[in-house]
Design an enzyme around this catalytic site. Structure first.
Site, PDB file in Angstrom:
ATOM      1  N   LEU A  60       0.913  -1.124  -0.059  1.00  0.00           N
ATOM      2  CA  LEU A  60       0.103   0.171   0.036  1.00  0.00           C
ATOM      3  C   LEU A  60       0.930   1.279   0.077  1.00  0.00           C
ATOM      4  CD1 LEU A  60      -2.698  -1.147   2.568  1.00  0.00           C
ATOM      5  CD2 LEU A  60      -3.223  -0.758   0.059  1.00  0.00           C
ATOM      6  N   HIS A  61       2.008   1.303   0.670  1.00  0.00           N
ATOM      7  CA  HIS A  61       2.729   2.573   0.849  1.00  0.00           C
ATOM      8  C   HIS A  61       4.088   2.162   0.747  1.00  0.00           C
ATOM      9  CE1 HIS A  61      -0.686   2.960   3.722  1.00  0.00           C
ATOM     10  NE2 HIS A  61      -0.720   3.808   2.747  1.00  0.00           N
ATOM     11  N   PRO A  62       4.535   1.991  -0.656  1.00  0.00           N
ATOM     12  CA  PRO A  62       6.179   1.449  -0.822  1.00  0.00           C
ATOM     13  C   PRO A  62       6.890   2.643  -0.616  1.00  0.00           C
ATOM     14  CG  PRO A  62       4.978   1.844  -2.982  1.00  0.00           C
ATOM     15  CD  PRO A  62       3.792   1.910  -1.892  1.00  0.00           C
ATOM     16  N   CYS A  83       7.618   0.229   2.176  1.00  0.00           N
ATOM     17  CA  CYS A  83       7.138   0.201   3.870  1.00  0.00           C
ATOM     18  C   CYS A  83       8.171  -0.859   4.337  1.00  0.00           C
ATOM     19  CB  CYS A  83       5.698  -0.380   3.935  1.00  0.00           C
ATOM     20  SG  CYS A  83       5.120  -0.480   5.377  1.00  0.00           S
TER      21      CYS A  83
END
Length: 227
Positions: free
Chosen positions: A131-133, A135
């Protein structure tokens, strides 16, 4: 099994009957950081593994498997019967690809993706899983440990993903649905629907699609997917 001199095999590797293995293939390659590798590559009967393909160790692959040139398949995947991986496509580790799946050229399939029976993935499709690379929780909260921080898409049975589509992490592509070419899919798609655009939205039901060439009547365009 007779192999050309320029085919590299890292034991243990088990391959079934009548394989066709072209030049410059690497089979059973261990991951870079693997120590004392005990994983095994198992490939079923009648595979066609084309030039430049690399298949890592720890994969279990069914019968009638095919790759295009320069396909890359990382470790610990479960791949069913009659699966085709196109030229230049990359399958990362810990994926499940079920029977009769076709993945065309230059696709990227990330870790923890599930592609179910009879799905069809067009060329240059990109799937994602974080979702939030980049991460830092990626490895600590992978789904194999019961978390959902990192998970690829789930493509349900008979679904079709058009060329160049991008599918975000954990998205479910509904059964017998169609993702239009170039779509960016940010939400789960319902079954039996055409979605398209950026972000992708439902355009119509599958039974409402017409064949512009007249080969199929309205409502019959994707009837062949269920045969």
């Amino acid at each position: 099994m007779k192999l050309n001199k320029n085919v590299v095999v890292y034991e243990p590797v088990e391959i079934g009957k009548d394989p066709i293995i072209e030049d410059f293939v690497i089979l059973g390659k261990p991951p870079t950081k693997a120590k004392n590798n005990k994983m095994k590559l198992v490939v079923g009967d009648f595979p066609v593994i084309r030039s430049g393909t690399i298949i890592y160790t720890g994969n279990t692959i069914g019968n009638h498997f095919q790759t295009g040139d320069n396909a890359r398949i990382r470790e610990k995947n479960r791949i069913g019967n009659n699966v085709s991986i196109g030229a230049g496509s990359i399958i990362e580790r810990d994926c499940e690809i079920m029977d009769n799946v076709k993945i065309h050229s230059s696709c990227f399939i990330p870790e923890y993706t599930i592609i179910k029976k009879n799905a069809w993935i067009g060329p240059s499709v990109i799937m994602t899983n974080v979702l939030h690379p980049p991460c830092p929780a990626f490895k600590r909260y992978a789904p194999v440990k019961g978390k959902k921080c990192c998970h690829g898409p789930i493509v349900e049975e008979n679904a079709v993903v058009g060329a160049g589509a991008v599918i975000l992490p954990g998205i479910i592509i509904g059964e017998s649905s169609l993702v239009g070419a170039g779509a960016v899919v940010t939400k789960d798609t319902p079954p039996n629907c055409l979605v398209a655009g950026n972000p992708a939205k439902v355009i119509k039901k599958i039974e409402e699609i017409d064949c512009p060439l007249g080969f199929y009547k309205q409502g019959e365009v994707y009837s062949w997917r269920k045969k």
